[in-house]
Motif scaffolding. Sequence first.
Motif, PDB file in Angstrom:
ATOM      1  N   GLY A 185      -1.716   3.573  -9.914  1.00 30.15           N
ATOM      2  CA  GLY A 185      -0.979   2.486  -9.271  1.00 30.15           C
ATOM      3  C   GLY A 185      -1.733   1.892  -8.098  1.00 30.15           C
ATOM      4  O   GLY A 185      -2.807   2.344  -7.715  1.00 30.15           O
ATOM      5  N   LYS A 186      -1.149   0.866  -7.503  1.00 30.24           N
ATOM      6  CA  LYS A 186      -1.762   0.215  -6.348  1.00 30.24           C
ATOM      7  C   LYS A 186      -1.540   1.071  -5.099  1.00 30.24           C
ATOM      8  O   LYS A 186      -0.502   1.710  -4.948  1.00 30.24           O
ATOM      9  N   SER A 187      -2.529   1.075  -4.218  1.00 31.13           N
ATOM     10  CA  SER A 187      -2.477   1.945  -3.041  1.00 31.13           C
ATOM     11  C   SER A 187      -2.874   1.192  -1.788  1.00 31.13           C
ATOM     12  O   SER A 187      -3.663   0.241  -1.828  1.00 31.13           O
ATOM     13  N   ASN A 188      -2.333   1.618  -0.669  1.00 27.82           N
ATOM     14  CA  ASN A 188      -2.742   1.118   0.637  1.00 27.82           C
ATOM     15  C   ASN A 188      -3.207   2.295   1.482  1.00 27.82           C
ATOM     16  O   ASN A 188      -2.546   3.339   1.502  1.00 27.82           O
ATOM     17  N   PHE A 189      -4.329   2.122   2.155  1.00 29.23           N
ATOM     18  CA  PHE A 189      -4.793   3.153   3.080  1.00 29.23           C
ATOM     19  C   PHE A 189      -4.896   2.536   4.463  1.00 29.23           C
ATOM     20  O   PHE A 189      -5.561   1.524   4.656  1.00 29.23           O
ATOM     21  N   ILE A 190      -4.212   3.144   5.427  1.00 31.42           N
ATOM     22  CA  ILE A 190      -4.252   2.643   6.798  1.00 31.42           C
ATOM     23  C   ILE A 190      -4.797   3.739   7.712  1.00 31.42           C
ATOM     24  O   ILE A 190      -4.612   4.934   7.452  1.00 31.42           O
ATOM     25  N   LEU A 191      -5.479   3.319   8.766  1.00 31.14           N
ATOM     26  CA  LEU A 191      -5.986   4.287   9.745  1.00 31.14           C
ATOM     27  C   LEU A 191      -4.879   4.667  10.708  1.00 31.14           C
ATOM     28  O   LEU A 191      -4.235   3.802  11.320  1.00 31.14           O
ATOM     29  N   LYS A 192      -4.611   5.958  10.798  1.00 27.79           N
ATOM     30  CA  LYS A 192      -3.583   6.439  11.713  1.00 27.79           C
ATOM     31  C   LYS A 192      -4.058   7.756  12.322  1.00 27.79           C
ATOM     32  O   LYS A 192      -4.371   8.703  11.605  1.00 27.79           O
ATOM     33  N   LYS A 228      -4.361   7.187   5.933  1.00 24.93           N
ATOM     34  CA  LYS A 228      -3.073   7.622   5.407  1.00 24.93           C
ATOM     35  C   LYS A 228      -2.669   6.712   4.258  1.00 24.93           C
ATOM     36  O   LYS A 228      -2.791   5.496   4.343  1.00 24.93           O
ATOM     37  N   LEU A 229      -2.169   7.331   3.172  1.00 27.41           N
ATOM     38  CA  LEU A 229      -1.735   6.564   2.007  1.00 27.41           C
ATOM     39  C   LEU A 229      -0.323   6.039   2.208  1.00 27.41           C
ATOM     40  O   LEU A 229       0.584   6.792   2.566  1.00 27.41           O
ATOM     41  N   ILE A 230      -0.144   4.742   1.983  1.00 30.17           N
ATOM     42  CA  ILE A 230       1.183   4.127   1.981  1.00 30.17           C
ATOM     43  C   ILE A 230       1.343   3.374   0.665  1.00 30.17           C
ATOM     44  O   ILE A 230       0.593   2.437   0.379  1.00 30.17           O
ATOM     45  N   ARG A 231       2.290   3.795  -0.158  1.00 35.96           N
ATOM     46  CA  ARG A 231       2.521   3.097  -1.416  1.00 35.96           C
ATOM     47  C   ARG A 231       3.202   1.755  -1.153  1.00 35.96           C
ATOM     48  O   ARG A 231       3.977   1.618  -0.190  1.00 35.96           O
ATOM     49  N   PRO A 232       2.926   0.740  -1.994  1.00 38.68           N
ATOM     50  CA  PRO A 232       3.477  -0.604  -1.763  1.00 38.68           C
ATOM     51  C   PRO A 232       4.994  -0.651  -1.657  1.00 38.68           C
ATOM     52  O   PRO A 232       5.535  -1.474  -0.921  1.00 38.68           O
ATOM     53  N   ALA A 279      10.786  -6.703 -13.082  1.00 35.58           N
ATOM     54  CA  ALA A 279      11.747  -5.971 -12.249  1.00 35.58           C
ATOM     55  C   ALA A 279      11.344  -5.974 -10.782  1.00 35.58           C
ATOM     56  O   ALA A 279      12.175  -5.722  -9.905  1.00 35.58           O
ATOM     57  N   TYR A 280      10.072  -6.251 -10.513  1.00 36.76           N
ATOM     58  CA  TYR A 280       9.612  -6.292  -9.120  1.00 36.76           C
ATOM     59  C   TYR A 280       8.463  -7.289  -8.994  1.00 36.76           C
ATOM     60  O   TYR A 280       7.884  -7.735  -9.989  1.00 36.76           O
ATOM     61  N   THR A 281       8.155  -7.641  -7.743  1.00 34.78           N
ATOM     62  CA  THR A 281       7.069  -8.571  -7.435  1.00 34.78           C
ATOM     63  C   THR A 281       6.076  -7.877  -6.516  1.00 34.78           C
ATOM     64  O   THR A 281       6.475  -7.176  -5.576  1.00 34.78           O
ATOM     65  N   ILE A 282       4.785  -8.046  -6.791  1.00 32.81           N
ATOM     66  CA  ILE A 282       3.745  -7.481  -5.932  1.00 32.81           C
ATOM     67  C   ILE A 282       3.167  -8.590  -5.067  1.00 32.81           C
ATOM     68  O   ILE A 282       2.678  -9.601  -5.586  1.00 32.81           O
ATOM     69  N   LEU A 283       3.265  -8.411  -3.768  1.00 32.77           N
ATOM     70  CA  LEU A 283       2.635  -9.342  -2.831  1.00 32.77           C
ATOM     71  C   LEU A 283       1.382  -8.694  -2.247  1.00 32.77           C
ATOM     72  O   LEU A 283       1.373  -7.494  -1.950  1.00 32.77           O
ATOM     73  N   LYS A 284       0.334  -9.502  -2.098  1.00 34.93           N
ATOM     74  CA  LYS A 284      -0.844  -9.054  -1.361  1.00 34.93           C
ATOM     75  C   LYS A 284      -0.862  -9.822  -0.057  1.00 34.93           C
ATOM     76  O   LYS A 284      -0.783 -11.058  -0.051  1.00 34.93           O
ATOM     77  N   ILE A 285      -0.892  -9.108   1.051  1.00 34.24           N
ATOM     78  CA  ILE A 285      -0.823  -9.747   2.364  1.00 34.24           C
ATOM     79  C   ILE A 285      -2.055  -9.382   3.194  1.00 34.24           C
ATOM     80  O   ILE A 285      -2.671  -8.343   2.991  1.00 34.24           O
ATOM     81  N   ARG A 286      -2.394 -10.288   4.155  1.00 39.49           N
ATOM     82  CA  ARG A 286      -3.585 -10.076   4.988  1.00 39.49           C
ATOM     83  C   ARG A 286      -3.267 -10.435   6.430  1.00 39.49           C
ATOM     84  O   ARG A 286      -2.529 -11.398   6.690  1.00 39.49           O
ATOM     85  N   LEU A 296      -2.974  -5.505   2.425  1.00 35.29           N
ATOM     86  CA  LEU A 296      -2.019  -4.525   1.922  1.00 35.29           C
ATOM     87  C   LEU A 296      -1.281  -5.079   0.714  1.00 35.29           C
ATOM     88  O   LEU A 296      -1.110  -6.289   0.580  1.00 35.29           O
ATOM     89  N   TYR A 297      -0.830  -4.172  -0.158  1.00 34.79           N
ATOM     90  CA  TYR A 297       0.070  -4.523  -1.253  1.00 34.79           C
ATOM     91  C   TYR A 297       1.488  -4.124  -0.880  1.00 34.79           C
ATOM     92  O   TYR A 297       1.716  -3.063  -0.304  1.00 34.79           O
ATOM     93  N   VAL A 298       2.435  -5.001  -1.231  1.00 32.32           N
ATOM     94  CA  VAL A 298       3.851  -4.738  -0.967  1.00 32.32           C
ATOM     95  C   VAL A 298       4.641  -5.008  -2.239  1.00 32.32           C
ATOM     96  O   VAL A 298       4.449  -6.048  -2.877  1.00 32.32           O
TER      97      VAL A 298
END
Length: 308
Positions: A234-241, A246-250, A273-280, A286-288
């Motif tokens: 699946g799609k993944s987001n990694f943020i520095l914390k 750290k992995l944050i799922r959309p 059933a859902y919509t994937i947004l890519k934001i900057r 990130l994917y949401v």
Amino acid sequence: MYLRIENLRKIFEENRGIEKINFSIEKGELISLLGPSGCGKTTLLNIIGGFLKPDNGKIYLEDRDITDIPPEKRDISTVFQSYALFPHMNVLENIKYGLKYKKLTKKEQNELALEYLKIVGLDGYEKKSIQELSGGQQQRVALARALVLYPKVLLLDEPFSNLDAKLKISMREELKELQKNLKISMIFVTHDQEEALSISDKVVVMNNGKIEQIGTPEEIYYSPINEYVANFIGKSNFILKDGAKKLIRPENIKIEKNQKGSWEVINKEFMGAYTILKIRNGIEELYVNIQGEKGREYKLGDLVEISM
């Protein structure tokens, strides 16, 4: 353990193959070998089935070393991606083909073949030719032909890859139900992460001939061991914390429109059933995931705020 794989290695030219493969399955478990094309999934399956000889390593079935035993004596059956059905034989003849090597009368062979024809939902199709069947029906015949031999382990190599999306979903539901009813151990090869997550008791994620992670579908999805596994499932987001990624799922990111927001919608995928947004936000992307019709509210260029 019911089936145990120890330190399997098979290297072909150009250093392609598998190495250091270790895993085991319990009786009645369904395990998926998941990974991209060329990662070694089918090579591993062929070694377990006896169609390839490993360079090193051992395979144990019920504590019996079967590494050098030929395929027909392993108590293991295989359903191939192409189904490998005999076009000159009808459905019943295909299903009972392997039974001629068993100590059974022709009457017993017919009765068993008809029984498994019912199990896979093709009662009444015994005299049909293979050419008359749809892809899904051919898949069921291939399954019945493998199951009628009472294998201790059933191997399936991308069995649904030739089916359309809707039939693929119904077939994997049927396979899971069949597997639980018959309490048979299965190893299922796929490159489709949704397929692996939906039917497996455990998932073995492979990459470049090695195992990256073994776990339940929930463990693989929510606690991937590294970025490769996270991005493959699946799609993944990694943020520095706190100095670490750290992995944050959309689906775990909350989003709201805000004309003064620091994030901009740069891409939008409607998935039903859902919509994937890519934001900057200028630096990070990130994917949401947004469930239901709420996704219709967002357009390219919208400014948003998020919380995690």
